[in-house]
Design a protein around this motif. Structure first.
Motif, PDB file in Angstrom:
ATOM      1  N   LEU A   1      -7.858   2.135  -2.764  1.00  0.00           N
ATOM      2  CA  LEU A   1      -6.971   1.567  -3.768  1.00  0.00           C
ATOM      3  C   LEU A   1      -6.114   2.638  -4.442  1.00  0.00           C
ATOM      4  O   LEU A   1      -6.537   3.793  -4.567  1.00  0.00           O
ATOM      5  N   ASP A   2      -4.946   2.232  -4.866  1.00  0.00           N
ATOM      6  CA  ASP A   2      -4.076   3.080  -5.676  1.00  0.00           C
ATOM      7  C   ASP A   2      -3.814   2.309  -6.971  1.00  0.00           C
ATOM      8  O   ASP A   2      -2.853   1.551  -7.083  1.00  0.00           O
ATOM      9  N   LEU A   3      -4.712   2.473  -7.948  1.00  0.00           N
ATOM     10  CA  LEU A   3      -4.636   1.732  -9.205  1.00  0.00           C
ATOM     11  C   LEU A   3      -3.915   2.556 -10.260  1.00  0.00           C
ATOM     12  O   LEU A   3      -4.253   3.722 -10.480  1.00  0.00           O
ATOM     13  N   ARG A   4      -2.954   1.941 -10.924  1.00  0.00           N
ATOM     14  CA  ARG A   4      -2.185   2.634 -11.962  1.00  0.00           C
ATOM     15  C   ARG A   4      -2.178   1.775 -13.222  1.00  0.00           C
ATOM     16  O   ARG A   4      -1.739   0.638 -13.209  1.00  0.00           O
ATOM     17  N   GLY A   5      -2.670   2.348 -14.283  1.00  0.00           N
ATOM     18  CA  GLY A   5      -2.713   1.642 -15.555  1.00  0.00           C
ATOM     19  C   GLY A   5      -3.138   2.597 -16.637  1.00  0.00           C
ATOM     20  O   GLY A   5      -3.312   3.802 -16.407  1.00  0.00           O
TER      21      GLY A   5
ATOM     22  N   ALA B   1       0.826  -1.212   0.000  1.00  0.00           N
ATOM     23  CA  ALA B   1       0.000   0.000   0.000  1.00  0.00           C
ATOM     24  C   ALA B   1       0.853   1.252   0.000  1.00  0.00           C
ATOM     25  O   ALA B   1       1.881   1.321   0.696  1.00  0.00           O
ATOM     26  N   THR B   2       0.449   2.240  -0.791  1.00  0.00           N
ATOM     27  CA  THR B   2       1.056   3.566  -0.779  1.00  0.00           C
ATOM     28  C   THR B   2       0.239   4.441   0.167  1.00  0.00           C
ATOM     29  O   THR B   2      -0.707   3.974   0.818  1.00  0.00           O
TER      30      THR B   2
ATOM     31  N   SER C   1      -6.067  -8.312  -6.915  1.00  0.00           N
ATOM     32  CA  SER C   1      -7.084  -9.353  -6.934  1.00  0.00           C
ATOM     33  C   SER C   1      -7.980  -9.238  -5.707  1.00  0.00           C
ATOM     34  O   SER C   1      -7.546  -8.753  -4.664  1.00  0.00           O
ATOM     35  N   LEU C   2      -9.194  -9.715  -5.844  1.00  0.00           N
ATOM     36  CA  LEU C   2     -10.226  -9.687  -4.814  1.00  0.00           C
ATOM     37  C   LEU C   2     -10.845  -8.300  -4.685  1.00  0.00           C
ATOM     38  O   LEU C   2     -12.067  -8.148  -4.767  1.00  0.00           O
ATOM     39  N   ALA C   3     -10.029  -7.258  -4.486  1.00  0.00           N
ATOM     40  CA  ALA C   3     -10.586  -5.903  -4.418  1.00  0.00           C
ATOM     41  C   ALA C   3     -11.124  -5.490  -5.781  1.00  0.00           C
ATOM     42  O   ALA C   3     -12.143  -4.810  -5.893  1.00  0.00           O
ATOM     43  N   VAL C   4     -10.431  -5.873  -6.832  1.00  0.00           N
ATOM     44  CA  VAL C   4     -10.924  -5.763  -8.205  1.00  0.00           C
ATOM     45  C   VAL C   4     -11.185  -7.212  -8.637  1.00  0.00           C
ATOM     46  O   VAL C   4     -10.255  -7.924  -9.008  1.00  0.00           O
TER      47      VAL C   4
END
Length: 349
Positions: free
Chosen positions: A257-261, A198-199, A309-312
């Protein structure tokens, strides 16, 4: 009481896929039940279990539904060749040159390519170029060099579409998390070892079912220049929530969440979070959910690169035939998660 022929005719009349073939005696051809050709009259239809049986009776394969798969195999080879050619070229080939190489007309080649990849040749080539840029930046190349090597004419082109191409600025990607601290926690869970990263913004990695070194290696590849520190105490609540979800997935796993894409990946991951526990969607369903029904393969790739995974919940996506298909953490675990979610959803009704 309905007979087997009644059931088969119902499937043919509704153009539903099934594991038999039907032949039209007045036409001398045999088809798949889902064939888009005009429906025949029932009295002119007979049924077979294999192409060999139909051909032994003198029927020939339909050219529209291609029951033997011969035309599809040829088309797949044409598209594979085009994709390989695009991958090898430094610049984006024109549609004319690709069609000429395939031996088909521009219209026919474009239709085949979209049918098999969910993308136009140019969109596919743009994706290739973006992957090259991503790889160069992650390896530490200067932005100007990475842009040139990937085949872009100028840096301005990249910065104009940075969200679409990378999901972040080239500089941020090149830095690979430099200056950031990622706190981690390892724990035992029902699926083996669990790693959470986690950030300050939120969870950026969630993996399980592999040795500690493999999980940490995956995290480091995603953030090669970040400072990674163990901090079990700070992530105690997060780890407990994840383990509770695995044991009893009765509601969505809600975590910061800290999602990067890329922009496309983020759209897919957000759509995945809209699938309720106890339900599934196909890759085609997910493509429709994001408003791009042809991008089935690109959707599948985005699911495969999901970092949390799981969270998304990418485990809630299945193949068009109901098959569980692949899962980063193992199909048996996917089956277990889905079974638990369905049982809890049914009990709540």
């Amino acid at each position: 009481m309905s007979t087997l022929d009644d059931t088969r005719w119902d499937l043919v009349s509704r153009r539903q896929p099934a594991d038999f073939l039907y032949a039209v005696t007045t036409m001398g051809i045999y088809c798949r039940p889902g064939c888009p050709s005009p429906r025949p009259k029932r009295q002119n239809v007979t049924y077979f279990l294999s192409c060999a049986q139909a051909e032994a009776e003198g029927f020939r394969a339909c050219k529209r539904c291609d029951p033997k798969g011969e035309r599809r195999a040829i088309a797949q080879e044409v598209v594979r060749d085009a994709c390989a050619f695009i991958e090898a070229e430094e610049t984006i080939p024109s549609l004319e040159s690709l069609a000429r190489r395939s031996g088909y007309s521009r219209f026919h080649f474009l239709r085949l390519f979209r049918e098999h990849t969910g993308l136009t040749p140019r969109s596919y080539a743009e994706g290739v170029r973006a992957r090259r840029l991503h790889a160069s930046l992650v390896s530490g190349a200067r932005v100007a060099d990475a842009v040139a090597e990937a085949g872009y004419g100028s840096e301005s082109r990249v910065y104009e579409d940075t969200g679409k191409l990378l999901g972040m600025t080239p500089g941020a990607l090149r830095r690979g998390g430099v200056g950031e601290t990622i706190r981690t926690a390892l724990a035992d869970c029902p699926f083996g070892r669990l790693l959470v990263g986690a950030t300050e913004t939120g969870v950026c990695f969630l993996g399980f079912a592999e040795p500690d070194d493999a999980l940490l290696g995956d995290l480091r590849r995603r953030f090669p220049k970040a400072t990674i520190v163990a901090d079990d105490a700070a992530l105690t609540g997060t780890v407990e929530a994840i383990i509770d979800f695995i044991e009893e997935p009765k509601a969505a796993l809600s975590l910061p969440l800290d999602l990067r894409g890329t922009a496309f990946q983020l759209r897919v991951w957000e759509a995945l979070r809209q699938i309720p526990p106890g339900e599934t969607r196909t890759y085609a369903d997910l493509a429709r959910m994001i408003g791009n029904p042809a991008a089935i393969r690109a959707v599948a790739r985005s699911c495969a690169t999901n970092p949390v995974s799981l969270a998304v919940p990418c485990h809630r996506v299945i193949g068009s035939d109901g098959d569980l298909t692949g899962y980063r953490w193992g199909v048996p675990r996917k089956r277990t998660l889905l079974a638990r979610e369905r049982a809890l959803a049914t009990a709540a009704e």
